[in-house]
Design an enzyme around this catalytic site. Sequence first.
Site, short mmCIF file in Angstrom:
data_model
loop_
_atom_site.label_atom_id
_atom_site.label_comp_id
_atom_site.label_asym_id
_atom_site.label_seq_id
_atom_site.Cartn_x
_atom_site.Cartn_y
_atom_site.Cartn_z
N GLY A 1 0.75 -1.19 0.14
CA GLY A 1 0.07 0.08 -0.10
C GLY A 1 0.86 1.33 -0.11
O GLY A 1 1.92 1.27 0.51
N ARG B 1 1.31 -4.79 -5.84
CA ARG B 1 1.53 -6.01 -5.37
C ARG B 1 1.72 -6.92 -6.63
O ARG B 1 1.43 -6.88 -7.53
CB ARG B 1 0.20 -6.46 -4.57
CG ARG B 1 -0.33 -5.66 -3.35
CD ARG B 1 -1.18 -6.16 -2.46
NE ARG B 1 -0.90 -5.57 -1.11
CZ ARG B 1 -1.57 -4.28 -0.82
NH1 ARG B 1 -2.31 -3.60 -1.49
NH2 ARG B 1 -1.18 -3.78 0.32
N SER C 1 5.94 -6.94 2.29
CA SER C 1 7.09 -6.61 1.28
C SER C 1 8.51 -6.86 1.89
O SER C 1 9.44 -7.07 1.53
CB SER C 1 7.05 -5.08 0.96
OG SER C 1 5.71 -4.74 0.52
N ASP D 1 -0.81 2.23 8.99
CA ASP D 1 -1.41 1.87 10.38
C ASP D 1 -0.55 1.99 11.55
O ASP D 1 -0.78 1.56 12.69
CB ASP D 1 -1.76 0.37 9.82
CG ASP D 1 -2.95 0.07 9.07
OD1 ASP D 1 -3.43 1.15 8.69
OD2 ASP D 1 -3.18 -0.96 8.57
N MET E 1 -8.93 3.07 9.52
CA MET E 1 -7.89 2.00 9.23
C MET E 1 -7.13 1.49 10.46
O MET E 1 -7.11 2.16 11.35
CB MET E 1 -7.07 2.42 8.11
CG MET E 1 -7.84 2.57 6.70
SD MET E 1 -6.70 2.85 5.51
CE MET E 1 -7.64 2.64 4.11
N GLU F 1 -10.66 -0.52 12.14
CA GLU F 1 -11.47 -1.60 11.25
C GLU F 1 -11.27 -2.85 11.68
O GLU F 1 -12.15 -3.76 11.37
CB GLU F 1 -11.17 -1.45 9.90
CG GLU F 1 -9.55 -1.58 9.47
CD GLU F 1 -9.08 -1.30 7.87
OE1 GLU F 1 -10.12 -1.39 7.14
OE2 GLU F 1 -8.20 -1.12 7.97
P1 ADP Z 1 2.58 -4.98 2.62
O1 ADP Z 1 4.11 -4.97 2.18
O2 ADP Z 1 2.02 -3.60 2.56
O3 ADP Z 1 2.38 -5.92 3.75
P2 ADP Z 1 1.60 -7.17 0.90
O4 ADP Z 1 1.73 -8.21 1.97
O5 ADP Z 1 0.62 -7.35 0.15
O6 ADP Z 1 1.84 -5.86 1.39
O7 ADP Z 1 3.17 -7.26 0.09
C1 ADP Z 1 3.57 -6.56 -0.94
C2 ADP Z 1 4.19 -7.38 -1.84
O8 ADP Z 1 5.57 -8.07 -1.32
C3 ADP Z 1 3.51 -8.66 -2.27
O9 ADP Z 1 2.53 -8.40 -3.75
C4 ADP Z 1 4.59 -9.63 -3.03
O10 ADP Z 1 5.21 -9.38 -4.06
C5 ADP Z 1 5.46 -9.36 -1.80
N1 ADP Z 1 5.59 -10.13 -0.80
C6 ADP Z 1 4.84 -10.29 0.37
N2 ADP Z 1 5.09 -11.40 1.00
C7 ADP Z 1 5.90 -12.12 0.50
C8 ADP Z 1 6.59 -13.21 0.80
N3 ADP Z 1 6.11 -14.07 2.03
N4 ADP Z 1 7.73 -13.82 0.02
C9 ADP Z 1 7.85 -13.15 -1.14
N5 ADP Z 1 7.26 -11.93 -1.28
C10 ADP Z 1 6.30 -11.38 -0.60
#
Ligand code: ADP
Length: 752
Positions: free
Chosen positions: A22, A85, A118, A163, A205, A261
Site C-alpha cells: 500500500g 502487489r 514487502s 497503520d 483504518m 477496522e
Molecule cells: P505489505 O508490504 O504492505 O504488507 P503485501 O503483504 O501485499 O503488502 O506485500 C506486498 C508484496 O510483497 C506482495 O505482492 C509480494 O510481491 C511481496 N511479498 C509479500 N509477502 C511475501 C513473501 N512472504 N515472500 C515473497 N514476497 C512477498
Amino acid sequence: MVTMASQSPAPVRRIAVLTSGGDAQGMNAAVRAVVRASIRFGAEVFGIHNGYQGAVDGGDQIRQLHWNDVSGIQHRGGTVIGTARCAAFRERDGRRVAARNLASRGIDRLVVIGGDGSLSGADQLSREWPELLAELVASQEISPETATAHPRLQIAGLVGSIDNDMVGTDMTIGADSALHRIVEAIDAISSTAASHQRTFVIEVMGRRCGYLALAAAIAGGCDFALIPEAPPGDGWQDEMCDSLRRARSLGRRDSIVLVAEGARDASGTPITADQVRAELEARLGEQARVTILGHVQRGGIPSAFDRSMATMMGYDAASALLSARPEDGAQLIGVHRNRVRRTPLMRSVSDNRAIAAHLDAGDSAQALKGRGESYAQLFALLRRLSHPRPTTDAVRRRIAIVHDGGLAPGMNAAVRAAVRLGRDRGHDMLGIEGGFAGLYAGRVRDLSLADVDGWTSLGGAELGTRRNRIDDDQMYAVARAIEDHHIDGLILVGGIAGYQTIHRLAAERTRFPSLAIPIVCVPATIDNNLPGTELSIGSDTALNTIVESIDRIKQSAMAANRCFVIETMGRHCGYLALMSAMSTGAEQVYFPEEGITLTQLATDVERMRARFTTGRSLFLVVRAEGADEYYTTDAISRVFEAEGGPLFDVREVVLGHVQQGGNPSPFDRVLATRLAAGAVDILSSALSDGGSDAVMIGLERGALTTHPISDLPALIDPATHRPRDQWWVGLTSVARDLAEPPTATTGSTQIS
Ligand code: ADP
C-alpha cells in the site's frame, strides 16, 4: 559518522530502491533521501518501478536515478516510483527472474519501503540470492564473474504503512499524515455533531493495530475507541453508553466513538461501525451516524513529521547498505525515541507476526504488550480519559493553570486535559486569565468540563497568554493572590519566560511562604527551545504550517529564476528552520547554532549562480530569525539580489505570526494531553504527600521525565536561553548532504 573525501576509490556500488504494498505519504521523501544519500556516498542508484513487479519485469522498470530525478517530490503523496502487489514474486521462479535482473545490472543492495509483507519478500530474496545466482550461472543467464562480484544481496527495509503496525519502529512512514486526515475529519464532524447534539461513529483504518484509532481519539477529544488489541469484555455496550452519557451530563454537546477496522470483542467477533451505531441508538434512544473514512486516510500531503522522519530513515538506509559487512543480515531502519535505529529486519517481522498470532488466539494482553511501552501508555491515557475513576485523593484541592510566553497551538488541549483529569481526581480546577498579571489582578475562575469542552482542537489560548517579567512588587502581589485564591498547586503551560518566572517564584519561598506550593511547568512554545524536553507543545503545528507555506512558495516560483529567503520563528533556536529545511528540500539553512559568515554567503552566491546557469529556477534558503545579529534576512536578501544581477532575483518572505496560529496538529494535541496528565499526577501525589517541589515536565527519549526548576540555569545557555544540549542539531549533516549534489570540489561523503 561521515567524513569528506575528494574521491571515492572503491569500485562503483549499486543500490536499488523500490516501494511496495500500500502507498503511504512520506514514501517520496524516503526515496529522495535514499537516492541522494547514495549518490552523496559515491554509489549509483536505481529506481525499481512498481515494486517487485518492476524487479520481475526488468527492462526500463529498473532505471538509474540521478540527483535531479528526485527534486521537488517530498510534498507529493503516494510514491513517484509506483507501488504494486506482485503475485509472481511470491514464487521462487519470480524471485529468480528478479535476482537475474538485479545481478545483471550489478545491483546487490536493495532498499525496500513497504509493509511487513514487502519486507519479508526482500528477506526471502536475500536468503535465496546465492542459490539463485548459482542457478542463473548454470543456465548461463548471468556470467560466473557477475555471480562472484555480487555474492550477497544486502537489504535495508523502511516501513511504509499508514497503520503504524510494525515492531521495531515507533512510527511507520505515513501514520502521522493519516492521523492528520482523520483528525481533520473528526474536527469537521464534531462541529456539526455539536450543533445538533448528535452521536457519530467513525471507522478508521487499522486491521491489526489500533494506533490510528487510539491517537485520533485522544487528539480528537473523543469519548470512546474500540481497537483490535483491547477487545472489550461482556457489557462493553453499557460501558460505552455510560461514558457517553457522563460526558453529555458534564456539558459535552457531541459524542464520537472511534472504531478501528480490525476491532473485535473478547470472543473474537468483529465489531463493526454499524453494530456500534445500532447499539448506541438502542441504548441512548437517539440517532447515530456512521462515517467510514476509507482511502481519505491515504490521501493529502505528507505531514512535516512524515517528511523529516522518512528523510532520516532513507539517509540511514543508504548509509547502512554502503557500510554493510558481509555478516550483517537485513536491517530494519526505524525510529525509536526520535533517533534512527537499526534492528534485524526479520526479528521485527516475526515479532509483528507474533502480535497477529496473539490477536487471532484472543490473547489481547500479549498483543498489547508486543506493541511496546509507548503504545501501552497511549492506551492507558485514553482509558483514563474515557473511563473516569472514582476520586481517591483524600482532600479536595485547588489547582490553578496559567500560561506565560508566546502562543503555542495545543495550549488549550493541555488545559482541557488537566481540567478533565484534575476534576476526576476530585480537585477544583482554576483558570488564570492573562498570565501572571491576570493572577495578581484577580482574574481567576473555576473551570468546569463544560467550560473546556471542544478545547482540544482549538488554536490560540482561551485563558490568554503574555510574556511577563515580574518585579519585586509584583512578586509580592503574586504571593498574595495565591493565598487569597487558596491555590494549592499550579500548572504553568508556557515558554521560557514562564519557566524563568517559576524559577524566581521557587527561589522566593522563604520570603513568601504562600509560594511553597507544588508547581509543574508544561513545555509549550513553537520555538522548541525548552530544557528538560525534546519536544514542546506547538512546535509540530508550527513546523507543519511552515512546511505548507514553503510548498506554496515553491509552487509560486515556477516561472522565474528566483531565490527565496524565508524567515522562520524560533528566537535563538534553529529547530523550526532546520527541520522545515529538511522537510522541504531547501538548498540552504541558516540558524543560530551555526551562525552566518560572509564566506558562507559568498559560497552560497556561487552555488546559486551555478544552479541558475544550469537550468534550475529555484534556490530556497530558510533562515531562522535569530540566525545572526548582523546578517538579517533583509541584509542577506540584498546581498543575494546585488550579486544575482540579471541571472536571478530574490524574494524575502517573513512567515511571521502565521506560525503561532492554526489549530494544533494531532501530535501536539496528544503531546499536550500526555504532559497535562503527567502534571496532574505529579501535583496530586505532591498534594496528598505534602510535597511542594517545582518541576519541569517533559518528554525525553519517549518517556515522561521531570527536572527540578532549580536546574533551569544549569540546563540553558545564559545568553541565548536555549538548552545546552539539543538532540536535533546532529541532523544538520543529513539536511546538507541531501540539499546539493557533490561536485568535483566538494567530492562525495564517505561513511566511516
Ligand atoms: P505489505 O508490504 O504492505 O504488507 P503485501 O503483504 O501485499 O503488502 O506485500 C506486498 C508484496 O510483497 C506482495 O505482492 C509480494 O510481491 C511481496 N511479498 C509479500 N509477502 C511475501 C513473501 N512472504 N515472500 C515473497 N514476497 C512477498
